[in-house]
Write a protein that holds these residues in place. Structure first.
Motif, PDB file in Angstrom:
ATOM      1  N   THR A  66       0.859  -1.182   0.000  1.00 24.15           N
ATOM      2  CA  THR A  66       0.000   0.000   0.000  1.00 24.15           C
ATOM      3  C   THR A  66       0.896   1.232   0.000  1.00 24.15           C
ATOM      4  O   THR A  66       1.684   1.420   0.928  1.00 24.15           O
ATOM      5  CB  THR A  66      -0.916   0.033   1.236  1.00 24.15           C
ATOM      6  N   ALA A  67       0.793   2.044  -1.051  1.00 27.51           N
ATOM      7  CA  ALA A  67       1.612   3.248  -1.179  1.00 27.51           C
ATOM      8  C   ALA A  67       0.711   4.477  -1.160  1.00 27.51           C
ATOM      9  O   ALA A  67      -0.065   4.699  -2.082  1.00 27.51           O
ATOM     10  CB  ALA A  67       2.429   3.210  -2.468  1.00 27.51           C
ATOM     11  N   SER A  68       0.806   5.290  -0.079  1.00 25.90           N
ATOM     12  CA  SER A  68      -0.045   6.464   0.090  1.00 25.90           C
ATOM     13  C   SER A  68       0.507   7.261   1.285  1.00 25.90           C
ATOM     14  O   SER A  68       0.820   6.669   2.316  1.00 25.90           O
ATOM     15  CB  SER A  68      -1.479   6.018   0.360  1.00 25.90           C
ATOM     16  N   SER A  69       0.674   8.575   1.188  1.00 23.88           N
ATOM     17  CA  SER A  69       0.252   9.410   0.079  1.00 23.88           C
ATOM     18  C   SER A  69       1.435  10.181  -0.479  1.00 23.88           C
ATOM     19  O   SER A  69       2.458  10.343   0.181  1.00 23.88           O
ATOM     20  CB  SER A  69      -0.797  10.401   0.574  1.00 23.88           C
ATOM     21  N   LEU A  70       1.225  10.706  -1.708  1.00 26.04           N
ATOM     22  CA  LEU A  70       2.272  11.481  -2.356  1.00 26.04           C
ATOM     23  C   LEU A  70       2.495  12.824  -1.663  1.00 26.04           C
ATOM     24  O   LEU A  70       3.627  13.247  -1.458  1.00 26.04           O
ATOM     25  CB  LEU A  70       1.912  11.685  -3.832  1.00 26.04           C
ATOM     26  N   ASN A  71       1.401  13.520  -1.310  1.00 26.95           N
ATOM     27  CA  ASN A  71       1.564  14.818  -0.631  1.00 26.95           C
ATOM     28  C   ASN A  71       0.384  15.176   0.263  1.00 26.95           C
ATOM     29  O   ASN A  71       0.120  16.347   0.509  1.00 26.95           O
ATOM     30  CB  ASN A  71       1.811  15.948  -1.652  1.00 26.95           C
ATOM     31  N   VAL A  72      -0.331  14.147   0.757  1.00 28.52           N
ATOM     32  CA  VAL A  72      -1.494  14.404   1.609  1.00 28.52           C
ATOM     33  C   VAL A  72      -1.343  13.622   2.910  1.00 28.52           C
ATOM     34  O   VAL A  72      -2.230  12.861   3.308  1.00 28.52           O
ATOM     35  CB  VAL A  72      -2.819  14.039   0.903  1.00 28.52           C
ATOM     36  N   SER A  73      -0.207  13.779   3.557  1.00 26.02           N
ATOM     37  CA  SER A  73       0.031  13.111   4.832  1.00 26.02           C
ATOM     38  C   SER A  73      -0.775  13.784   5.938  1.00 26.02           C
ATOM     39  O   SER A  73      -0.799  15.006   6.050  1.00 26.02           O
ATOM     40  CB  SER A  73       1.516  13.161   5.168  1.00 26.02           C
ATOM     41  N   PHE A  74      -1.452  12.983   6.760  1.00 31.82           N
ATOM     42  CA  PHE A  74      -2.269  13.511   7.848  1.00 31.82           C
ATOM     43  C   PHE A  74      -1.565  13.481   9.200  1.00 31.82           C
ATOM     44  O   PHE A  74      -1.981  14.162  10.133  1.00 31.82           O
ATOM     45  CB  PHE A  74      -3.575  12.723   7.957  1.00 31.82           C
ATOM     46  N   GLN A  75      -0.524  12.649   9.334  1.00 32.47           N
ATOM     47  CA  GLN A  75       0.146  12.517  10.624  1.00 32.47           C
ATOM     48  C   GLN A  75       1.568  12.009  10.407  1.00 32.47           C
ATOM     49  O   GLN A  75       1.884  11.469   9.341  1.00 32.47           O
ATOM     50  CB  GLN A  75      -0.625  11.553  11.543  1.00 32.47           C
ATOM     51  N   ASP A  76       2.411  12.199  11.410  1.00 32.88           N
ATOM     52  CA  ASP A  76       3.808  11.796  11.289  1.00 32.88           C
ATOM     53  C   ASP A  76       4.020  10.310  11.530  1.00 32.88           C
ATOM     54  O   ASP A  76       4.936   9.698  10.968  1.00 32.88           O
ATOM     55  CB  ASP A  76       4.673  12.592  12.263  1.00 32.88           C
ATOM     56  N   THR A  77       3.187   9.718  12.380  1.00 37.09           N
ATOM     57  CA  THR A  77       3.326   8.297  12.701  1.00 37.09           C
ATOM     58  C   THR A  77       1.951   7.643  12.742  1.00 37.09           C
ATOM     59  O   THR A  77       0.926   8.314  12.871  1.00 37.09           O
ATOM     60  CB  THR A  77       4.008   8.096  14.064  1.00 37.09           C
ATOM     61  N   THR A  78       1.937   6.319  12.650  1.00 39.52           N
ATOM     62  CA  THR A  78       0.693   5.563  12.772  1.00 39.52           C
ATOM     63  C   THR A  78       0.943   4.331  13.624  1.00 39.52           C
ATOM     64  O   THR A  78       1.982   3.670  13.483  1.00 39.52           O
ATOM     65  CB  THR A  78       0.141   5.142  11.397  1.00 39.52           C
ATOM     66  N   ASP A  79      -0.001   4.024  14.505  1.00 40.43           N
ATOM     67  CA  ASP A  79       0.115   2.816  15.316  1.00 40.43           C
ATOM     68  C   ASP A  79      -0.820   1.720  14.817  1.00 40.43           C
ATOM     69  O   ASP A  79      -1.018   0.704  15.490  1.00 40.43           O
ATOM     70  CB  ASP A  79      -0.159   3.119  16.792  1.00 40.43           C
ATOM     71  N   GLU A  80      -1.404   1.901  13.631  1.00 41.55           N
ATOM     72  CA  GLU A  80      -2.304   0.881  13.076  1.00 41.55           C
ATOM     73  C   GLU A  80      -1.557  -0.435  12.883  1.00 41.55           C
ATOM     74  O   GLU A  80      -0.416  -0.454  12.420  1.00 41.55           O
ATOM     75  CB  GLU A  80      -2.861   1.367  11.741  1.00 41.55           C
ATOM     76  N   MET A  81      -2.207  -1.528  13.233  1.00 43.64           N
ATOM     77  CA  MET A  81      -1.601  -2.839  13.063  1.00 43.64           C
ATOM     78  C   MET A  81      -2.680  -3.859  12.704  1.00 43.64           C
ATOM     79  O   MET A  81      -3.636  -4.055  13.454  1.00 43.64           O
ATOM     80  CB  MET A  81      -0.871  -3.268  14.338  1.00 43.64           C
ATOM     81  N   ASP A  82      -2.525  -4.489  11.562  1.00 48.04           N
ATOM     82  CA  ASP A  82      -3.426  -5.542  11.104  1.00 48.04           C
ATOM     83  C   ASP A  82      -2.734  -6.891  11.299  1.00 48.04           C
ATOM     84  O   ASP A  82      -1.499  -6.968  11.333  1.00 48.04           O
ATOM     85  CB  ASP A  82      -3.749  -5.317   9.621  1.00 48.04           C
ATOM     86  N   SER A  83      -3.519  -7.941  11.414  1.00 55.65           N
ATOM     87  CA  SER A  83      -2.939  -9.267  11.627  1.00 55.65           C
ATOM     88  C   SER A  83      -2.074  -9.712  10.456  1.00 55.65           C
ATOM     89  O   SER A  83      -1.194 -10.574  10.624  1.00 55.65           O
ATOM     90  CB  SER A  83      -4.051 -10.293  11.884  1.00 55.65           C
ATOM     91  N   ALA A  84      -2.294  -9.132   9.274  1.00 57.46           N
ATOM     92  CA  ALA A  84      -1.484  -9.496   8.109  1.00 57.46           C
ATOM     93  C   ALA A  84      -0.324  -8.526   7.878  1.00 57.46           C
ATOM     94  O   ALA A  84       0.462  -8.718   6.945  1.00 57.46           O
ATOM     95  CB  ALA A  84      -2.360  -9.543   6.856  1.00 57.46           C
ATOM     96  N   GLN A  85      -0.200  -7.519   8.719  1.00 54.74           N
ATOM     97  CA  GLN A  85       0.757  -6.441   8.477  1.00 54.74           C
ATOM     98  C   GLN A  85       2.189  -6.881   8.757  1.00 54.74           C
ATOM     99  O   GLN A  85       2.459  -7.596   9.722  1.00 54.74           O
ATOM    100  CB  GLN A  85       0.390  -5.245   9.357  1.00 54.74           C
ATOM    101  N   VAL A  86       3.101  -6.410   7.917  1.00 53.72           N
ATOM    102  CA  VAL A  86       4.531  -6.669   8.086  1.00 53.72           C
ATOM    103  C   VAL A  86       5.182  -5.392   8.602  1.00 53.72           C
ATOM    104  O   VAL A  86       5.382  -4.440   7.848  1.00 53.72           O
ATOM    105  CB  VAL A  86       5.186  -7.104   6.767  1.00 53.72           C
ATOM    106  N   GLY A  87       5.466  -5.329   9.887  1.00 55.09           N
ATOM    107  CA  GLY A  87       6.107  -4.159  10.456  1.00 55.09           C
ATOM    108  C   GLY A  87       5.170  -2.977  10.600  1.00 55.09           C
ATOM    109  O   GLY A  87       3.955  -3.066  10.380  1.00 55.09           O
TER     110      GLY A  87
END
Length: 390
Positions: free
Chosen positions: A329-350
């Motif tokens: 998943t590649a997003s975003s080019l210039n519409v960043s909403f925050q500096d970090t994210t703590d989202e974690m899905d069971s399929a997520q790598v890192g």
């Protein structure tokens, strides 16, 4: 002109109740819906009505072996000054650039989401603004491109098949990108596919349309709660993501020979429990239908590519397909909403990466693998994983 459009809408609505011919300036027909009536009007619009992108490079030849593909989504054309990310993409060495949705924000004025009217003035203005940007012109001059749309360049936030002006949105999209006279211009929706390279080194790129045919999502019962932020999983037995024709087309595409298949979906495919925003998991029967179709056709080498999320992620699933399935998943080019994210899905790598970014897919034919990379606006690799495709 606005009076003509209003007359068409009224006439179309009336046609749903009273069959028989109606008369609209320049058009005499019996539309079955307001959308049909609008479509008749849209077919009369001159070419100068539509903005067009700067001339781009031709796609690689069918025999060209791809070794590096760049990916990006979520670009606000109203941002002042050149985008560091787009400028970096233009300077990269790559065979192809995939711009896979929210390529403009044509359904908002500033940061206030608006409702587009029948002639999609704001959407067309947004594409014209994109065409005039020097950073976008540099990308067009540097890389061949394949494109998909998402909600903000479709014309309405989170919209699907219920969007009343989708047929004009399709015309705007196809004419801007210069694909109206190709196969994609011959059918409703914006899906298409291309293959590159000889047997043994063949890459198939499938660009899905997850907007034009998609049935409504189910609104959350706990707005903002993690995993249920905006939508919950639908139990509707008639849920649909791609529409009958696109599903049939996809089945045929998956039966074509290829060694590596990049299936591009503007919204995420693999995540199931990390968030409640738009994704295939909100239509779980359709998500499983996609997995089953890939399995039943024996389609090998599938890697999913997506955008939309204003943060980038890497995923791996051991259960979705007969072999490990990966997603970039590649997003975003210039519409960043925050500096970090703590989202974690069971399929997520890192961890995810939520600052401005783009994706890179490096293909190692000798090893039968792809490096999936998230790169920041300076071109530095900040997340990476390797997927085997044979």
């Amino acid at each position: 002109m606005k009076r003509i459009v209003s007359a068409i809408v009224v006439a179309g609505l009336a046609a749903c109740q009273a069959p028989g011919p109606i008369t609209i300036p320049g058009i005499t027909r019996a539309p079955q819906s307001a959308e049909d009536a609008l479509d008749a009007y849209y077919r009369t619009l001159p070419e100068e009505f539509y903005p067009t992108a700067p001339a781009g490079l031709p796609l690689p030849s069918k025999d060209s072996v791809l070794s590096r593909v760049l990916v990006g989504s979520c670009h606000d054309e109203e941002e002042a000054g050149p985008s560091d990310t787009l400028q970096r993409i233009a300077a990269e060495d790559a065979d192809l650039f995939l711009m896979i949705g929210d390529n403009v924000y044509g359904d908002k004025d500033g940061m206030s989401y608006a409702t587009n009217q029948a002639e999609l003035d704001e959407l067309r203005e947004s594409f014209a603004d994109l065409a005039a940007r020097s950073d976008f012109q540099a990308v067009r001059a540097s890389h061949p491109m394949m494109v998909a749309w998402d909600d903000h360049d479709y014309g309405a936030n989170d919209a699907g098949r219920e969007f009343p002006f989708r047929r004009l949105a399709e015309r705007v999209h196809e004419r801007f990108w210069g694909i109206e006279n190709m196969d994609v211009g011959a059918w409703p929706g914006t899906y298409y596919a291309r293959s590159f390279g000889p047997e043994g080194q063949r890459t198939q790129i499938i660009m899905l349309d997850t907007r034009f045919f998609r049935s409504p999502l189910t609104a959350t019962d706990e707005y903002g709660v993690t995993g249920k932020e905006r939508y919950i999983q639908s139990s509707d037995p008639n849920q649909d993501m791609l529409g009958n024709d696109q599903w049939t087309w996809l089945e045929n595409q998956l039966q074509k020979p290829a060694d590596l298949r990049l299936i591009v979906s503007s919204i995420q495919v693999l995540p199931t429990d990390g968030h409640g925003w738009e994704s295939w998991s909100r239509l779980p029967a359709e998500q499983q239908r996609l997995y089953s179709l890939i399995s039943e056709t024996g389609a090998n080498g599938v890697v999913f590519v997506s955008g939309d999320r204003h943060a980038s992620f890497l995923y791996r699933s051991e259960t979705a397909l007969p072999y490990p399935a990966y997603e970039l998943t590649a997003s975003s080019l210039n519409v960043s909403f925050q500096d970090t994210t703590d989202e974690m899905d069971s399929a997520q790598v890192g961890e995810g990466f939520s600052q401005d970014n783009y994706g890179a897919i490096g293909i190692d034919w000798a090893a039968g693998s792809v490096d999936l990379e998230i790169k920041n606006a300076a071109g530095e690799t900040v997340r990476q994983t390797t997927a085997q495709f044979r």
